[in-house]
Each structure stands twice: as structure tokens, then as C-alpha cells.
Write a protein that holds these residues in place. Sequence first.
Motif, mmCIF file in Angstrom:
data_model
loop_
_atom_site.group_PDB
_atom_site.id
_atom_site.type_symbol
_atom_site.label_atom_id
_atom_site.label_comp_id
_atom_site.label_asym_id
_atom_site.label_seq_id
_atom_site.Cartn_x
_atom_site.Cartn_y
_atom_site.Cartn_z
ATOM 1 N N ALA A 23 12.782 -6.618 4.217
ATOM 2 C CA ALA A 23 11.436 -6.158 3.853
ATOM 3 C C ALA A 23 11.565 -4.810 3.170
ATOM 4 C CB ALA A 23 10.559 -6.028 5.095
ATOM 5 N N GLY A 24 10.736 -4.577 2.190
ATOM 6 C CA GLY A 24 10.654 -3.258 1.583
ATOM 7 C C GLY A 24 11.715 -2.974 0.548
ATOM 8 N N GLU A 25 11.304 -2.204 -0.476
ATOM 9 C CA GLU A 25 12.246 -1.840 -1.529
ATOM 10 C C GLU A 25 12.202 -0.354 -1.837
ATOM 11 O OE1 GLU A 25 11.603 -4.302 -4.958
ATOM 12 O OE2 GLU A 25 12.086 -6.120 -3.828
ATOM 13 N N LYS A 26 11.093 0.292 -1.488
ATOM 14 C CA LYS A 26 10.948 1.697 -1.883
ATOM 15 C C LYS A 26 10.436 2.470 -0.679
ATOM 16 C CE LYS A 26 9.348 4.334 -5.890
ATOM 17 N NZ LYS A 26 8.721 5.439 -5.177
ATOM 18 N N GLY A 27 10.959 3.662 -0.512
ATOM 19 C CA GLY A 27 10.715 4.429 0.708
ATOM 20 C C GLY A 27 9.262 4.781 0.963
ATOM 21 N N ASN A 28 8.432 4.867 -0.063
ATOM 22 C CA ASN A 28 7.041 5.281 0.165
ATOM 23 C C ASN A 28 6.036 4.156 -0.078
ATOM 24 O OD1 ASN A 28 7.248 5.133 -2.567
ATOM 25 N ND2 ASN A 28 6.417 7.173 -3.012
ATOM 26 N N GLY B 17 -3.828 0.662 9.935
ATOM 27 C CA GLY B 17 -4.590 -0.523 9.556
ATOM 28 C C GLY B 17 -3.969 -1.339 8.428
ATOM 29 N N ALA B 18 -2.786 -0.906 7.946
ATOM 30 C CA ALA B 18 -2.166 -1.649 6.839
ATOM 31 C C ALA B 18 -1.613 -2.982 7.325
ATOM 32 C CB ALA B 18 -1.037 -0.810 6.237
ATOM 33 N N ARG B 19 -1.531 -3.938 6.415
ATOM 34 C CA ARG B 19 -0.890 -5.217 6.740
ATOM 35 C C ARG B 19 0.528 -5.191 6.177
ATOM 36 N NH1 ARG B 19 -2.545 -9.335 4.570
ATOM 37 N NH2 ARG B 19 -1.907 -10.817 6.164
ATOM 38 N N ASN B 20 1.371 -4.451 6.885
ATOM 39 C CA ASN B 20 2.761 -4.237 6.480
ATOM 40 C C ASN B 20 3.570 -5.503 6.783
ATOM 41 O OD1 ASN B 20 5.535 -3.544 6.580
ATOM 42 N ND2 ASN B 20 5.027 -1.379 6.940
ATOM 43 N N ALA B 21 4.110 -6.123 5.718
ATOM 44 C CA ALA B 21 4.848 -7.386 5.923
ATOM 45 C C ALA B 21 6.055 -7.180 6.837
ATOM 46 C CB ALA B 21 5.292 -7.961 4.578
ATOM 47 N N GLY C 65 0.840 -1.190 0.000
ATOM 48 C CA GLY C 65 0.000 0.000 0.000
ATOM 49 C C GLY C 65 0.873 1.236 0.000
ATOM 50 N N HIS C 66 0.230 2.418 0.108
ATOM 51 C CA HIS C 66 0.988 3.664 0.083
ATOM 52 C C HIS C 66 1.479 3.995 1.488
ATOM 53 C CE1 HIS C 66 2.360 7.636 -0.889
ATOM 54 N NE2 HIS C 66 2.123 7.388 -2.172
ATOM 55 N N GLY C 67 2.748 4.349 1.572
ATOM 56 C CA GLY C 67 3.357 4.629 2.869
ATOM 57 C C GLY C 67 2.783 5.860 3.556
ATOM 58 N N SER C 68 1.985 6.653 2.856
ATOM 59 C CA SER C 68 1.434 7.875 3.444
ATOM 60 C C SER C 68 0.233 7.600 4.336
ATOM 61 C CB SER C 68 1.034 8.843 2.322
ATOM 62 O OG SER C 68 0.031 8.220 1.514
ATOM 63 N N ALA C 69 -0.329 6.354 4.270
ATOM 64 C CA ALA C 69 -1.521 6.039 5.074
ATOM 65 C C ALA C 69 -1.366 4.671 5.722
ATOM 66 C CB ALA C 69 -2.780 6.075 4.185
#
Length: 449
Positions: free
Chosen positions: A301-306, A221-225, A214-218
Motif C-alpha cells: 500500500a502507498g507510494e508517497k510519504g504524504n 476519517g480518511a478511508r486509507n486503503a 487524500g493528504h497525509g496531513s489530515a
Amino acid sequence: MPHRGTLAQQTTELLQQLIRNRCVNDGTPDSGHEIRTVRTLQQFFAGSGLEGIVVEPHPGRASLIVRIEGSDRSAPTLALVGHTDVVPVEEAGWEHDPFAAEIIDGELWGRGAIDMLNLTASYAVVTRALAEGVPGAARFRPRGDLVFAAVADEENGSRFGVQWLTENRPDLIDADYVLTESGGAHAGPQPSLTVMVGEKGIATRRLLVRGTPGHGSAPWGARNAGVIAAEAVTRIARFRGTTVISPEWRAYVDALAYDTETSAALTDPDRFYDALGSTGALAGFAHASTHTTISPNIVRAGEKGNVIPGEASIDLDIRILPDVSADDVEGYLREALGDLMDDITIEGDLYGASTVSPLDTPVVEALRSAVRRAYPTAELLPMLGVGGTDGRFFRRRGVPAYGFGVLSERWDYGRFRRLFHGHNERIDLDSIDLTVSALDRVVREVLGE
Ligand SMILES: [Zn+2]
């Protein structure tokens, strides 16, 4: 044949050369350069009639194997297996140059001084002494073969060393018994010297964690791996699993001679953690000796800052006790992770069982008598190593392998472990003397005349 001084002097000089050869194995195929030490050893053996065979499965990753044939083909054979590579150093942490092999206040400093170039040098000296004999003394003729193997790549899994030899040239290293690293440390007030009779197994696994990108700005409630992975890592770190009190661990605790209450707790699965703190510098070893350990060592985890990551991975270094199966490993992970398993898949099936050598062999008898020569009231203290050595490749083929040495009294197991792969690695000259003398006796006793 010129007399070249005592076994200890020869070992000290050869050890200095091996340290200066700087055979640093950083895990890449083109590191190590063990060919340098093979050349040093060929020079060392020159004139003794020992030539040996060199194998080089990858350029520079050479091993040298020398065999002295015994007079009786039915007599037991013994191999001395020493690795020639060392782990990298962080120079800033050292008080002296790690590759200068200086002798300072009776100690020889350098990477590999205790892991295990001291032993590899001792093995070479004992082997040459056996081939040459002592001037003025009757030449010793072994009944069984003696094998000396100076092997590459132990510090990165032995792909270019003993593993390669067992898969491609088992004839070269074939023997009934093997001596290798790592033993000889002291435990407790009654002299007890460690002998490594086995080691834990390994089962690496990767956890794949699924979230929703999802977008890092919100983030609410996200399911951040990445967040799920962090929770998984925390649960694994807190997981205690099953405490297993092996006979080796019980003997070790006895030798340390703690007070009765501490000893009782350390050998009781239900109270183990109550006493773990009182083991001080040995706590990590005490825990690893009694548990299948799970260490989350690479987390991604993660590849892009936003972007909220939809996937994460966790690489687990899992070291298993004897009798732990691949299914048990999966069971531990499911238990540790609980409901997180809904979002996690376990990948990988690597499984290398723990290996243990028997104690009722003539070699163990010879080790005991050599130790008592140095310390008349000493007992052998059989240990299960928590890391890996080349011994496992032999034990898996049914060949008993023992980690043996005789160190001076300044070496308890805490110091031994701290200097293994640590800053300021060094060995005192007394320990070099004790170890090479003991090995010389063991070889002569086991191979008979
Ligand atoms: Zn080693």
C-alpha cells in the motif's frame, strides 16, 4: 567392472558432490545451474552402459533422464524422480559451511542433505547397481522399466523441470508408479514411518483493496486503503475456517500416542483448537493438515510519504485440502473478511487440486516390506503433505506417486520439517544407509525378475 564399495558409501560420496555443486534455485530463471549436477551424474553413470537423455528448457536448467528397459512390456514400470536444485541459505545461521558437504560426528552437512539430494543420490546409485549387477552375483534383469529422473527447478514450481517434462516430453518420464520425496520420518513410540501419499492443492489469490486517496496531513476519517488492508490481514490471520479430520490425520494422531483426551480432541473438529497447543513443534503442521490455510504473504500500500493510499493489495498463499473447490475458496475469503468485502475485490483463478495416491498398490506393499526389513514391527504411516512436491504432476496424470525414505530413529517429523529449508541442514550416515538399502529392495521387488 571394479567393485565401488557399498551402496551407502557410493551414495555418501555422490551426495557430497551434489551438495558441492551448489545448484541454488532462488526463483529466477538464470539461477539453479542444475547442468552441473547433470554432468556429475553423467560421469557417475559412465561405463555402466547408461547414457540417458538431457533436456535443457532454459540455459543451465538441465534434467537427466535414464531408462533401463525391462524384459516384459506388460510389467509395471517405476520412476525414481529426484530434484537436483536446493533453496538458498542464510550463511550466518549455519554452524558449518552449507556447501562443503563435511562429515562431522557421523552427519553429512549441507544444503540439500535432506531435501532431497540424499534421495536423488540414492536413486542414481540404485539405478547404476541395477544396470551393472553385483560382481560375483547373477545379474538382475527387471521385468518392468526403471526410470531415473534427476530434475531441475522443483523448488520454484518445476517450470523447467517436471512440469516442462509432463507438457513437452511425457514419453521420457512415463511410468506406472513414482517414488520421490519426502518420507521416512518416525512418529510415536510404536515405530511408524511416514509415507507421503498425497499433498494439498493450491489456489493463490490477490485481494485488491479500495480506499480514497487524500493528504497525509489530515488522516482523521480518511478511508486509507492501507488501514483497511491491515484489518483484512488481521481477520484472515484470525480466521479458523472448517476443521477437517481426514483418515490420514486420524492415523497420524493415533501413531503419536498422545493421552486419550488429547487424541480425542485433536480428531474432533469442535475441540481441535483446545488441543493444538499440546502438539508443540508440530502445531503448524497439525493445523495445516486439517485446514485449508490462507497466508497473507505480500501486502502493498502507498507510494508517497504524504499521500493517503487509495489502493492496496494483499497476496494470499492458499493451500487447499482434498475436495475443496474454487468456489469454496471464495466462500472462505468472504466469510473471513465479512463487511470488508464492500471495499475488496478478489482477483486470480489459479486452482490446483489436492492429489492423493491409492494405498492398495504393489508399490505400497514393497515399501512396507522394505521398512520392516529395517524396523521389524514398524507400520507405514500414510501422510498428506502440506507443501508441494513433484509428485503432484504425476498424480494429476493418474500415476500414483509416493514420498518414501527410511530414516534413523533420531528423525521425528518435527526435526524433519525444521531442517527442510532450515539452517544446519544435515543427514546422518545411518539414514543414508537405511534409505539406499530400502530403495534397492523396493526397486527389485516392484520390477520383479
Ligand atoms: Zn524437495
